[in-house]
Write a protein that holds these residues in place. Sequence first.
Motif, short mmCIF file in Angstrom:
data_model
loop_
_atom_site.label_atom_id
_atom_site.label_comp_id
_atom_site.label_asym_id
_atom_site.label_seq_id
_atom_site.Cartn_x
_atom_site.Cartn_y
_atom_site.Cartn_z
N ASN A 11 47.81 63.13 39.01
CA ASN A 11 47.38 62.20 40.16
C ASN A 11 46.14 62.24 40.96
O ASN A 11 45.72 61.58 41.84
CB ASN A 11 48.71 62.08 41.17
N THR A 12 45.24 63.29 40.49
CA THR A 12 44.42 63.73 41.38
C THR A 12 42.76 63.10 40.88
O THR A 12 41.81 62.81 41.66
CB THR A 12 44.00 65.12 41.39
N HIS A 13 42.78 63.13 39.58
CA HIS A 13 41.16 62.65 39.26
C HIS A 13 41.35 62.10 37.82
O HIS A 13 42.24 62.46 36.88
CB HIS A 13 40.25 63.87 39.12
N ALA A 69 41.86 69.96 38.97
CA ALA A 69 41.68 68.60 39.52
C ALA A 69 40.08 68.16 39.31
O ALA A 69 39.74 67.08 38.96
CB ALA A 69 42.00 68.76 41.07
N HIS A 70 39.08 69.29 39.58
CA HIS A 70 37.74 68.77 39.39
C HIS A 70 36.99 69.50 38.49
O HIS A 70 37.25 70.67 38.27
CB HIS A 70 37.18 69.18 40.93
N THR A 71 36.15 68.97 37.87
CA THR A 71 35.52 69.55 36.58
C THR A 71 34.02 69.09 37.00
O THR A 71 33.78 68.13 37.68
CB THR A 71 35.87 68.80 35.36
N ILE A 125 42.79 76.50 44.93
CA ILE A 125 41.32 76.32 44.88
C ILE A 125 41.39 74.85 44.49
O ILE A 125 41.76 74.38 43.02
CB ILE A 125 41.00 77.19 43.52
N HIS A 126 40.65 73.98 45.12
CA HIS A 126 40.83 72.49 44.83
C HIS A 126 39.37 72.31 43.95
O HIS A 126 39.51 71.12 42.92
CB HIS A 126 40.98 71.91 45.82
N ASP A 127 38.22 72.67 44.31
CA ASP A 127 37.11 72.30 43.76
C ASP A 127 36.25 73.65 43.64
O ASP A 127 36.44 74.88 44.05
CB ASP A 127 36.12 71.39 44.60
N SER A 170 37.03 71.69 50.51
CA SER A 170 37.58 70.40 50.40
C SER A 170 36.88 69.87 48.97
O SER A 170 37.58 69.85 48.07
CB SER A 170 37.77 69.47 51.29
N HIS A 171 35.60 69.60 49.11
CA HIS A 171 34.93 69.15 47.90
C HIS A 171 33.36 69.60 48.02
O HIS A 171 33.01 69.68 48.98
CB HIS A 171 35.09 67.43 47.87
N THR A 172 32.83 69.74 46.64
CA THR A 172 31.57 69.91 46.39
C THR A 172 30.80 68.66 46.32
O THR A 172 31.19 67.70 45.66
CB THR A 172 31.23 70.82 45.38
N LEU A 196 42.84 58.82 45.38
CA LEU A 196 41.90 60.12 45.58
C LEU A 196 40.68 59.78 44.72
O LEU A 196 39.85 59.16 45.29
CB LEU A 196 42.52 61.46 45.04
N HIS A 197 40.43 60.34 43.36
CA HIS A 197 39.15 60.31 42.87
C HIS A 197 38.98 59.46 41.57
O HIS A 197 40.06 59.09 41.16
CB HIS A 197 38.83 61.66 42.40
N GLY A 198 37.85 59.18 41.22
CA GLY A 198 37.59 58.35 40.09
C GLY A 198 36.35 58.70 39.34
O GLY A 198 35.53 59.19 39.86
#
Length: 452
Positions: free
Chosen positions: A105-107, A151-153, A199-201, A262-264, A445-447
């Motif tokens: 559900n995140t990215h 979640a983040h790549t 670790i989210h990002d 939160s985010h880079t 959230l992300h896209g």
Amino acid sequence: MSSVPAGPFDPVTEEITAFDLSVTGRIPAELRGRYLRIGPNALGVEDPAAAHWMHGPGMVHGVRLQDGRAEWYRNRWVRSDHVRRALGEPEKGVRPPYGGDFACNTHVIRHAGRIFALTEGEACPQELTGELDTVGPHSLGGSPPNFTAAAHTKRDPHTGELHSVSYLTGSDTARHLVMDVDGTVTHWRDVPMDGSPMIHDFALTERHVVIYDSPVVFSAEAHAGGARVPFVWDHDRPSRVAVLPRDGGPVRWFEVAPCFVSHTLNAYDDGDRVIVDLVTFPEGFDVDAMRVPGYGGLDRWTIDLTAGHLTEERLDDRPQEFPRVNEEVTSVRHRFGYTVATAALYRRYVPTGERAPDAARENALIKHDLERGTTEVHHLGTHETVGEAAFAPAASGAGEERGYLLAYAHNPERDAADLLVVSAEDFLGEPVARVHLPVRVPLGLHGSWLPD
Ligand SMILES: [Fe+2]
């Protein structure tokens, strides 16, 4: 039927397919592809508002742009067997090779020609078709044991490799993992974390990987107590940053003031310094309750590898989130960055949100010129709740600033979403196009923009 208007986070209840969407303005002919954005969308629960945001099954919302037209809008739940049951569809019984039966559900990203829905923790990437149907869980070739998604790549624009930093809930290890352009895992490295942080990002430069070790840690006690997200803020634990040389050299650690990253936005090497631009949550972030004691602005961390210290600088202190760049500059020096100010996000996250500062009451897209130290703010209306804006380059290699920001924003007059297309070069001008979607798109959230 309730006459109460839906709030920005409320889930939608139907899957829609609509063709030839109406447009105000002109869709740039060079935008040929799909804008996809995913987010949690509760399904089959009595009170969706009471469901934890992180746990809702993913729903992806996509718009296909081609030849100056908006060919279609689709929204689809990612199919886990749980989602299939709730929708009355036959289960597939295809279990992920690792992790649970969870609809990511995140990215949503594309790599090696495949579209993947992603979530951190015990969730396997799920492959989607170009029409947003679920193919199924996907185990990337060459995967190490216990491989899970992140979640983040970050894609290294020079090598085409996709980097991620993943972890298992309760594990004391973070894993940096690299996939080549064909989607085969070519390299991974496990980093001991002294505890089990969320670790989210992470951040990627040409020579380094930066892992955020925060005081938000897995709690067996919270887990036993039934916490939906069993992580707590450990006030005795420092915030740290691990810098891993991509060539395999020793890991170095640096302390920072207590925060959760939160985010880079992006990161790059500058001689013996690593520059990381990012958004953090301050001490006391309660992930189970989803409460942030005031979220901050855009920061720059400068990690001096020679002197052995990290310095923090606030670049912009208005509340903002979802930092993005033109991904052609991922891991190298960027000049421009884009964030969003979303009043509803602030009100939801911050307990004092109703008494928020003026800057937290607005909906806006923000463009940062980090070379000049200036910002431009594309203001939206009080009720035009806006989510993350992804950068769509006008053409490959056209230059960092040549392109468009794509974001779903609520159109209160229609009580439905518009896809905003805002020129990065004419950021303060009217959106070059507003694509009118037939339905609401829940916030977050992300896209990604996936050009043809
Ligand atoms: Fe995120």
